[in-house]
Scaffold this active site. Structure first.
Site, short mmCIF file in Angstrom:
data_model
loop_
_atom_site.label_atom_id
_atom_site.label_comp_id
_atom_site.label_asym_id
_atom_site.label_seq_id
_atom_site.Cartn_x
_atom_site.Cartn_y
_atom_site.Cartn_z
N SER A 1 44.56 32.45 35.89
CA SER A 1 45.90 31.80 37.13
C SER A 1 46.56 30.80 37.02
CB SER A 1 45.44 32.65 38.12
OG SER A 1 46.83 32.81 38.98
N TYR B 1 42.19 30.83 46.33
CA TYR B 1 42.23 31.29 44.82
C TYR B 1 42.77 30.13 43.98
CZ TYR B 1 45.16 34.96 41.86
OH TYR B 1 45.27 35.12 40.54
N1 LIG Z 1 48.68 40.78 39.79
C1 LIG Z 1 48.97 39.83 39.51
O1 LIG Z 1 49.58 38.91 39.34
C2 LIG Z 1 48.05 38.22 38.57
C3 LIG Z 1 48.21 37.12 38.63
C4 LIG Z 1 48.09 35.80 37.95
C5 LIG Z 1 46.03 36.29 37.30
N2 LIG Z 1 45.60 37.58 37.85
C6 LIG Z 1 44.12 37.51 37.53
O2 LIG Z 1 44.08 38.76 36.81
C7 LIG Z 1 42.51 39.69 36.89
C8 LIG Z 1 42.68 40.87 37.56
O3 LIG Z 1 44.09 41.42 39.02
P1 LIG Z 1 44.79 42.43 38.90
O4 LIG Z 1 45.74 41.73 38.65
O5 LIG Z 1 44.74 43.44 37.17
O6 LIG Z 1 44.07 43.32 39.53
P2 LIG Z 1 43.60 43.89 40.39
O7 LIG Z 1 44.99 45.64 39.48
O8 LIG Z 1 43.68 44.81 42.30
O9 LIG Z 1 42.18 44.71 39.45
C9 LIG Z 1 40.92 43.94 39.84
C10 LIG Z 1 39.85 44.15 39.80
O10 LIG Z 1 38.46 43.47 39.61
C11 LIG Z 1 37.92 44.50 40.14
N3 LIG Z 1 37.08 43.60 41.15
C12 LIG Z 1 37.40 43.76 42.96
N4 LIG Z 1 36.73 43.53 43.23
C13 LIG Z 1 35.33 43.40 42.68
C14 LIG Z 1 34.18 43.08 43.02
N5 LIG Z 1 33.99 42.96 43.79
N6 LIG Z 1 33.01 43.49 41.85
C15 LIG Z 1 33.42 43.97 40.86
N7 LIG Z 1 34.47 43.81 40.45
C16 LIG Z 1 35.23 43.77 41.00
C17 LIG Z 1 38.65 45.88 40.39
O11 LIG Z 1 37.61 46.80 40.56
P3 LIG Z 1 37.72 47.80 41.46
O12 LIG Z 1 39.16 48.13 41.17
O13 LIG Z 1 37.03 49.23 40.86
O14 LIG Z 1 37.55 47.35 42.67
C18 LIG Z 1 39.53 45.33 39.44
O15 LIG Z 1 39.20 46.22 38.32
C19 LIG Z 1 42.17 38.39 38.26
O16 LIG Z 1 40.96 37.51 38.27
C20 LIG Z 1 43.41 38.23 38.91
O17 LIG Z 1 42.97 37.21 40.04
C21 LIG Z 1 46.56 38.53 38.41
#
Ligand SMILES: NC(=O)c1ccc[n+]([C@@H]2O[C@H](COP(=O)([O-])OP(=O)(O)OC[C@H]3O[C@@H](n4cnc5c(N)ncnc54)[C@H](OP(=O)(O)O)[C@@H]3O)[C@@H](O)[C@H]2O)c1
Length: 249
Positions: free
Chosen positions: A138, A150
């Site tokens: 991130s 984070y």
């Molecule tokens: N959205 C943003 O603005 C942003 C910005 C920078 C970086 N990121 C990074 O991008 C990545 C994906 O995030 P996203 O935005 O797509 O968020 P998201 O829609 O909340 O997806 C998160 C994913 O992680 C899985 N997860 C959560 N807890 C878990 C656990 N205990 N064991 C296994 N899987 C787990 C979730 O599974 P379930 O849904 O099945 O629980 C989901 O598939 C993350 O690493 C996040 O830090 C996001």
């Protein structure tokens, strides 16, 4: 690396960026193994992409459930992956003193320990396949107020990727630093995204950059690209970065 016909493991595939990456990789002909926690959402993505779904809670080793966690995921893999996209992650918003010790452990466990352990176990196979690793970190890896833990996990992931890249020259290693992305991430971290600028970008835009990064063997992908300026200032003048960050958020 060409992904067509290769086995790709995507963590966090049941939602957001992971789902978008799975769809892009399926379109490029990869053989997919997808993992996430929610069985229904994961199964839906797996059906759309012709993937094998493996439900696993990657923090479950903390609760010592032998039927779950990183080891259970490794046992369930049908083939040696040539591409691993580490997408699973959670955030936590708020002052550091207000974060519970359990939440701190959860963030470190999912965002850092799980990808480190998975990579350690899969590295021999990745070397043999001349494969590729993607770490979704991130832009918070540069340090964001109100997201200290984070930020620490994402900076740790970036440092880990930098070291593996040097240690394992047979494989490609891409670190991805997204800014705000329109996914359920913000609701789950406990505070919705409330800035007027920059607007969150679609998850598919990040997925497109990830797949392009794999194809080209990119070392680091910042999306949207203009945020790379922040990374440059952070690297060259950390005190200036901290002052500007305090002032402009
Ligand atoms: N959205 C943003 O603005 C942003 C910005 C920078 C970086 N990121 C990074 O991008 C990545 C994906 O995030 P996203 O935005 O797509 O968020 P998201 O829609 O909340 O997806 C998160 C994913 O992680 C899985 N997860 C959560 N807890 C878990 C656990 N205990 N064991 C296994 N899987 C787990 C979730 O599974 P379930 O849904 O099945 O629980 C989901 O598939 C993350 O690493 C996040 O830090 C996001």
């Amino acid at each position: 690396m060409k992904v067509s016909g290769r086995t790709a493991l995507v963590t966090g595939a049941s939602s957001g960026i992971g789902t978008a990456v799975a769809q892009r990789l399926a379109g490029d002909g990869a053989r997919l193994v997808l993992t996430g926690r929610d069985p229904e959402r994961l199964q839906q993505v797996a059906e759309r992409t012709g993937a094998k779904a493996v439900v696993a809670d990657l923090t479950a080793d903390l609760t010592a459930d032998p039927a779950d966690g990183v080891d259970a995921l490794l046992d369930a893999l049908p083939a040696r992956p040539a591409l691993v996209v580490h997408c699973a992650g959670v955030g936590a918003a708020g002052p550091l003193e207000e974060l519970s010790p359990a939440r701190v452990d959860e963030l470190i466990d999912l965002n850092l320990r799980a990808p480190v352990q998975l990579t350690r176990a899969l590295l021999p196979g990745l070397r043999a396949e001349r494969g590729h690793l993607v770490f979704v970190a991130s832009i918070a890896a540069l340090g964001v107020a109100g997201e200290a833990v984070y930020s620490a996990t994402k900076a740790g992931l970036r440092g880990f990727a930098d070291a593996v890249r040097i240690e394992a020259p047979e494989i490609g290693v891409t670190t991805v630093l997204p800014g705000a992305v329109d996914t359920p991430y913000f609701g789950r971290r406990g505070r919705e995204y409330d800035r007027r600028f920059p607007r969150p970008i679609p998850a598919d835009r990040v997925a497109e950059e990830i797949v392009r990064g794999v194809r080209r063997g990119s070392v680091e992908v910042v999306v949207p690209r203009w945020l790379a300026l922040g990374a440059k200032v952070h690297g060259a003048a950390p005190a200036l970065f901290a002052r500007a960050s305090r002032r402009f958020g």
